[in-house]
Design a protein around this motif. Structure first.
Motif, PDB file in Angstrom:
ATOM      1  N   GLU A 177      15.285 -20.712  -2.852  1.00 42.95           N
ATOM      2  CA  GLU A 177      15.906 -20.382  -4.128  1.00 42.95           C
ATOM      3  C   GLU A 177      16.479 -21.639  -4.769  1.00 42.95           C
ATOM      4  OE1 GLU A 177      19.152 -17.142  -5.530  1.00 42.95           O
ATOM      5  OE2 GLU A 177      17.428 -16.606  -4.313  1.00 42.95           O
ATOM      6  N   THR A 178      16.080 -21.872  -6.005  1.00 42.47           N
ATOM      7  CA  THR A 178      16.590 -23.048  -6.697  1.00 42.47           C
ATOM      8  C   THR A 178      17.727 -22.623  -7.604  1.00 42.47           C
ATOM      9  OG1 THR A 178      14.882 -22.687  -8.332  1.00 42.47           O
ATOM     10  CG2 THR A 178      14.408 -24.324  -6.666  1.00 42.47           C
ATOM     11  N   THR A 179      18.517 -23.595  -8.003  1.00 45.96           N
ATOM     12  CA  THR A 179      19.610 -23.289  -8.914  1.00 45.96           C
ATOM     13  C   THR A 179      18.999 -22.909 -10.246  1.00 45.96           C
ATOM     14  OG1 THR A 179      20.533 -25.250  -7.899  1.00 45.96           O
ATOM     15  CG2 THR A 179      21.877 -24.170  -9.583  1.00 45.96           C
ATOM     16  N   PRO A 180      19.432 -21.782 -10.820  1.00 39.51           N
ATOM     17  CA  PRO A 180      18.842 -21.405 -12.091  1.00 39.51           C
ATOM     18  C   PRO A 180      19.113 -22.461 -13.167  1.00 39.51           C
ATOM     19  CG  PRO A 180      20.403 -19.737 -11.305  1.00 39.51           C
ATOM     20  CD  PRO A 180      20.420 -20.855 -10.333  1.00 39.51           C
ATOM     21  N   ASP A 181      18.091 -22.745 -13.947  1.00 42.42           N
ATOM     22  CA  ASP A 181      18.254 -23.615 -15.093  1.00 42.42           C
ATOM     23  C   ASP A 181      18.752 -22.708 -16.225  1.00 42.42           C
ATOM     24  OD1 ASP A 181      17.809 -24.809 -17.507  1.00 42.42           O
ATOM     25  OD2 ASP A 181      15.824 -25.581 -17.016  1.00 42.42           O
ATOM     26  N   PRO A 182      20.025 -22.854 -16.635  1.00 45.25           N
ATOM     27  CA  PRO A 182      20.592 -21.855 -17.551  1.00 45.25           C
ATOM     28  C   PRO A 182      19.853 -21.777 -18.889  1.00 45.25           C
ATOM     29  CG  PRO A 182      22.145 -23.666 -17.197  1.00 45.25           C
ATOM     30  CD  PRO A 182      21.002 -23.886 -16.253  1.00 45.25           C
ATOM     31  N   ILE A 183      19.356 -22.903 -19.368  1.00 42.67           N
ATOM     32  CA  ILE A 183      18.672 -22.871 -20.665  1.00 42.67           C
ATOM     33  C   ILE A 183      17.340 -22.140 -20.533  1.00 42.67           C
ATOM     34  CG2 ILE A 183      17.570 -24.300 -22.451  1.00 42.67           C
ATOM     35  CD1 ILE A 183      19.847 -26.309 -22.005  1.00 42.67           C
ATOM     36  N   ARG A 184      16.602 -22.454 -19.467  1.00 41.37           N
ATOM     37  CA  ARG A 184      15.302 -21.819 -19.273  1.00 41.37           C
ATOM     38  C   ARG A 184      15.477 -20.314 -19.022  1.00 41.37           C
ATOM     39  NH1 ARG A 184      10.715 -23.457 -14.835  1.00 41.37           N
ATOM     40  NH2 ARG A 184       8.980 -22.462 -15.930  1.00 41.37           N
ATOM     41  N   LYS A 185      16.513 -19.987 -18.276  1.00 38.75           N
ATOM     42  CA  LYS A 185      16.814 -18.580 -17.976  1.00 38.75           C
ATOM     43  C   LYS A 185      17.097 -17.812 -19.282  1.00 38.75           C
ATOM     44  CE  LYS A 185      20.306 -16.005 -15.345  1.00 38.75           C
ATOM     45  NZ  LYS A 185      19.890 -15.286 -14.140  1.00 38.75           N
ATOM     46  N   GLU A 186      17.877 -18.416 -20.149  1.00 41.89           N
ATOM     47  CA  GLU A 186      18.222 -17.760 -21.417  1.00 41.89           C
ATOM     48  C   GLU A 186      16.968 -17.611 -22.276  1.00 41.89           C
ATOM     49  OE1 GLU A 186      19.750 -17.485 -25.635  1.00 41.89           O
ATOM     50  OE2 GLU A 186      18.609 -19.148 -24.817  1.00 41.89           O
ATOM     51  N   THR A 187      16.147 -18.672 -22.298  1.00 38.85           N
ATOM     52  CA  THR A 187      14.910 -18.652 -23.085  1.00 38.85           C
ATOM     53  C   THR A 187      13.992 -17.529 -22.630  1.00 38.85           C
ATOM     54  OG1 THR A 187      15.007 -21.028 -23.400  1.00 38.85           O
ATOM     55  CG2 THR A 187      12.846 -20.008 -23.674  1.00 38.85           C
ATOM     56  N   LEU A 188      13.805 -17.430 -21.318  1.00 40.32           N
ATOM     57  CA  LEU A 188      12.873 -16.419 -20.792  1.00 40.32           C
ATOM     58  C   LEU A 188      13.378 -15.007 -21.068  1.00 40.32           C
ATOM     59  CD1 LEU A 188      11.855 -18.264 -17.529  1.00 40.32           C
ATOM     60  CD2 LEU A 188      10.305 -17.561 -19.354  1.00 40.32           C
ATOM     61  N   GLY A 189      14.697 -14.814 -21.007  1.00 39.59           N
ATOM     62  CA  GLY A 189      15.280 -13.503 -21.311  1.00 39.59           C
ATOM     63  C   GLY A 189      15.067 -13.156 -22.780  1.00 39.59           C
ATOM     64  N   LEU A 190      15.314 -14.116 -23.630  1.00 34.65           N
ATOM     65  CA  LEU A 190      15.141 -13.924 -25.077  1.00 34.65           C
ATOM     66  C   LEU A 190      13.691 -13.558 -25.390  1.00 34.65           C
ATOM     67  CD1 LEU A 190      16.725 -14.213 -27.733  1.00 34.65           C
ATOM     68  CD2 LEU A 190      16.098 -16.639 -27.754  1.00 34.65           C
ATOM     69  N   LEU A 191      12.750 -14.251 -24.761  1.00 35.47           N
ATOM     70  CA  LEU A 191      11.322 -13.988 -24.992  1.00 35.47           C
ATOM     71  C   LEU A 191      10.923 -12.608 -24.461  1.00 35.47           C
ATOM     72  CD1 LEU A 191       9.944 -17.506 -23.993  1.00 35.47           C
ATOM     73  CD2 LEU A 191      10.003 -16.542 -26.315  1.00 35.47           C
ATOM     74  N   ALA A 192      11.506 -12.212 -23.327  1.00 31.91           N
ATOM     75  CA  ALA A 192      11.173 -10.908 -22.728  1.00 31.91           C
ATOM     76  C   ALA A 192      11.607  -9.765 -23.628  1.00 31.91           C
ATOM     77  CB  ALA A 192      11.850 -10.779 -21.360  1.00 31.91           C
ATOM     78  N   ARG A 193      12.759  -9.932 -24.279  1.00 32.36           N
ATOM     79  CA  ARG A 193      13.334  -8.844 -25.090  1.00 32.36           C
ATOM     80  C   ARG A 193      12.792  -8.835 -26.520  1.00 32.36           C
ATOM     81  NH1 ARG A 193      18.007 -11.282 -22.827  1.00 32.36           N
ATOM     82  NH2 ARG A 193      18.403 -12.215 -24.847  1.00 32.36           N
ATOM     83  N   ALA A 194      12.193  -9.947 -26.957  1.00 35.09           N
ATOM     84  CA  ALA A 194      11.779 -10.075 -28.361  1.00 35.09           C
ATOM     85  C   ALA A 194      10.685  -9.066 -28.701  1.00 35.09           C
ATOM     86  CB  ALA A 194      11.269 -11.488 -28.610  1.00 35.09           C
ATOM     87  N   PRO A 195      10.683  -8.563 -29.949  1.00 35.04           N
ATOM     88  CA  PRO A 195       9.569  -7.707 -30.365  1.00 35.04           C
ATOM     89  C   PRO A 195       8.269  -8.533 -30.330  1.00 35.04           C
ATOM     90  CG  PRO A 195      11.363  -7.666 -31.987  1.00 35.04           C
ATOM     91  CD  PRO A 195      11.660  -8.773 -31.027  1.00 35.04           C
ATOM     92  N   SER A 196       7.226  -7.966 -29.730  1.00 40.26           N
ATOM     93  CA  SER A 196       6.016  -8.782 -29.521  1.00 40.26           C
ATOM     94  C   SER A 196       5.383  -9.193 -30.849  1.00 40.26           C
ATOM     95  CB  SER A 196       5.019  -8.028 -28.647  1.00 40.26           C
ATOM     96  OG  SER A 196       4.660  -6.815 -29.271  1.00 40.26           O
ATOM     97  N   GLY A 197       5.473  -8.350 -31.848  1.00 40.39           N
ATOM     98  CA  GLY A 197       4.914  -8.687 -33.157  1.00 40.39           C
ATOM     99  C   GLY A 197       5.596  -9.902 -33.767  1.00 40.39           C
ATOM    100  N   ARG A 198       6.890 -10.004 -33.567  1.00 45.33           N
ATOM    101  CA  ARG A 198       7.654 -11.128 -34.118  1.00 45.33           C
ATOM    102  C   ARG A 198       7.256 -12.433 -33.434  1.00 45.33           C
ATOM    103  NH1 ARG A 198       9.184 -13.892 -37.848  1.00 45.33           N
ATOM    104  NH2 ARG A 198      11.295 -14.736 -37.912  1.00 45.33           N
ATOM    105  N   LEU A 199       7.005 -12.339 -32.136  1.00 40.64           N
ATOM    106  CA  LEU A 199       6.581 -13.530 -31.395  1.00 40.64           C
ATOM    107  C   LEU A 199       5.221 -14.009 -31.909  1.00 40.64           C
ATOM    108  CD1 LEU A 199       8.330 -14.709 -29.234  1.00 40.64           C
ATOM    109  CD2 LEU A 199       6.928 -13.599 -27.502  1.00 40.64           C
ATOM    110  N   ALA A 200       4.359 -13.066 -32.232  1.00 47.63           N
ATOM    111  CA  ALA A 200       3.035 -13.421 -32.748  1.00 47.63           C
ATOM    112  C   ALA A 200       3.150 -14.096 -34.121  1.00 47.63           C
ATOM    113  CB  ALA A 200       2.157 -12.172 -32.835  1.00 47.63           C
ATOM    114  N   GLN A 201       4.157 -13.690 -34.911  1.00 45.74           N
ATOM    115  CA  GLN A 201       4.364 -14.353 -36.202  1.00 45.74           C
ATOM    116  C   GLN A 201       4.862 -15.781 -36.008  1.00 45.74           C
ATOM    117  OE1 GLN A 201       7.298 -11.894 -38.091  1.00 45.74           O
ATOM    118  NE2 GLN A 201       5.778 -10.586 -39.110  1.00 45.74           N
ATOM    119  N   LEU A 202       5.752 -15.955 -35.037  1.00 40.03           N
ATOM    120  CA  LEU A 202       6.365 -17.269 -34.840  1.00 40.03           C
ATOM    121  C   LEU A 202       5.423 -18.239 -34.136  1.00 40.03           C
ATOM    122  CD1 LEU A 202       9.956 -16.092 -33.842  1.00 40.03           C
ATOM    123  CD2 LEU A 202       9.324 -17.266 -35.948  1.00 40.03           C
TER     124      LEU A 202
END
Lengths: 149, 363
Positions: free
Chosen positions: A5-30
């Protein structure tokens, strides 16, 4: 796959959470055009067993599953990205993995172009619900009955 | 004994084709799309997710459409689909204290820290049909009131305040990995974790009836709703390729904690006890019923008397609360049983023939 287990990278962790929750259509626009990449794991739909705790804080139990889609990619630079997103949209998982990889080589650009708008929109969505909820905040009063005198 | 039948393919095809057409309804009406079901029949969708035991609003909406609104049939479709998917793992247990609540009420403390939030509720409505919905279905003209919430505040569990004073039994942290009834057949007696899993996916109507029976005196345990909350929680999972946990989404859940009659003895001071309900989506009747039944099933560990009540009998409750198992067994009896019945018929004829011989002898 198993690594210590590595120490979580807080920025990467936040990014991945944000991407997981984002509406998929919005991600396709961006991110309309996918950058060049190799698939390390083609997008795959599966489930995750969601656990709760008895009494909210006690022993864990299996509440039920949710659908999740995952993908892993490598950019020509060698940067590897992983996406785990809610739902069954393979494009969503692929874009999340690409953005995870891109953010590791150009954090500022990805933040400005993709993550900042996603975060702002999520904050606005949450605030709208919180504001609605606050309007239904109630004060109950118990009445003193005459015969209690 | 099961004996195969064959034939009837053309009739079966025609029956299914008719079902498809009757699902569509009159063609001069607009077709109902699954996004409309997902967004405008939200409570049907959450019931299908809760009892289908799979959180995916789009799939639940599709299942409701395909089942023509028969929710148990829709739950069946979801359960069947779920078995086709690989499982990536289990989440870290969700932290319901960190829920972003849209509804949160306590029937025990009117001044609960964090406040009482009614949310979008049917409570306090007059249950009068609203014919405006039939006329045009448009939004009411008056604007929604807005609260002045700037930062969504944290809302601690109401029972944690009672717990601090030792007035209620503790729900102490415990990391025992829970058994999973979707992986291994359920063995009885089941521990509380397994019971909670079975109840969380159990039929709302069945649990409602059982919970009501406890209120009417069949293993009465006098429940108060300490807290009922509905809102969004993050789902986190450890990702091996990353080496740390990330959020893989967020889900809406309903959580109900009941405060029940006390236990205590000469040596132990009296303490309230707890029942717990947790379900996917906005499903508060289900969560409340689950909490009452959970509490009734805990009689043994709380040193209570076996009153022989149905809600106390875990073999009875857990073996019959799953509506897919129940409907599968119930509905199979309408399928051809010609050979079984022929055997019974023969038996009855033989018995009758024997009886009439006997009568003749006696005469």
């Amino acid at each position: 796959m198993s690594r210590p287990e590595t120490t979580p990278d807080p920025i990467r962790k936040e990014t991945l959470g944000l991407l997981a929750r984002a509406p998929s259509g919005r991600l396709a626009q961006l991110l309309p055009e996918l950058p060049e990449h190799d698939l390390l794991r083609a997008p795959e739909i599966g489930t995750v067993m969601v656990r709760g705790r008895a009494g909210g804080t006690g022993a864990p139990f299996n509440l039920g599953e949710k659908t999740v889609t995952r993908a892993s990619v490598r950019l020509p630079s060698g940067m590897v990205g992983h996406g785990y997103v809610q739902g069954r949209d393979k494009g969503h998982a692929l874009r999340a993995a690409l953005i995870d990889a891109m953010a590791q080589q150009d954090a500022e650009g990805v933040e400005e172009r993709i993550l900042a708008p996603l975060r702002d929109e999520e904050v606005a969505r949450r605030k709208a619900i919180a504001t609605q909820a606050a309007a239904t905040r109630v004060e109950f009063f118990t009445l003193v009955r005459g015969e209690d005198e | 004994m099961y004996v195969a039948v064959k034939g009837g393919e053309r009739a079966i095809d025609a029956a299914h084709a008719w079902l498809d057409r009757s699902r569509r309804g009159p063609v001069d009406q607009p077709v109902l799309d699954t996004a409309q079901i997902r967004d405008q029949m939200g409570l049907a969708v959450t019931r299908v997710m809760a009892e289908g035991s799979l959180y995916d609003p789009d799939l639940a909406a599709l299942a409701i459409k395909q089942a023509c609104g028969d929710l148990i049939e829709a739950i069946f479709l979801i359960r069947a689909y779920r078995t086709t998917l690989p499982r990536f793992g289990a989440s870290i247990p969700i932290d319901t204290a960190a829920m972003r609540v849209k509804r949160r009420v306590s029937a025990t403390f009117k001044d609960a820290p964090g406040g009482q939030i009614l949310g979008p509720t049917f409570d306090y409505t007059h249950r009068l049909l609203d014919f405006r919905l039939m006329a045009d279905g448009e939004l009411p003209t008056e604007p929604l009131a807005e609260g002045d919430e700037t930062e969504p505040a944290a809302t601690p569990h109401v029972l944690s305040f009672l717990n601090r004073d030792g007035l209620i039994e503790d729900a102490a942290p415990d990391e025992t990995p829970p058994a999973d009834l979707t992986r291994e057949p359920m063995e009885l007696p089941a521990d509380r974790a397994l019971r909670l899993q079975a109840l969380a996916r159990g039929d709302e109507g069945f649990l409602l009836g059982l919970a009501y029976s406890t209120q009417r005196g069949y293993a009465r345990n006098h429940a108060f709703v300490g807290e009922l909350r509905i809102g969004m929680v993050a789902v986190e999972m450890d990702i091996p390729e990353l080496g740390f946990a990330i959020e893989i989404g967020e889900i809406e859940v309903t959580e109900c904690e009941t405060v029940n009659q006390f236990k205590g003895s000469r040596s132990e001071p009296a303490q309230f006890t707890r029942g717990y309900g947790l379900t996917f989506g906005q499903t508060e009747r289900k969560a409340l019923a689950m909490a009452l039944v959970d509490r009734a099933l805990r009689w043994e560990e709380l040193g209570e008397e076996d009153q022989g009540a149905p809600a106390q009998d875990q073999e009875f409750v857990l073996s019959h609360c799953d509506n897919i198992q129940a409907t599968g067994f119930l509905e199979h009896i309408k399928l051809p049983h010609y050979v079984d019945f022929q055997a019974e018929l023969e038996l009855v004829r033989r018995l009758r023939a024997g009886l009439s011989d006997h009568e003749e002898d006696a005469a």
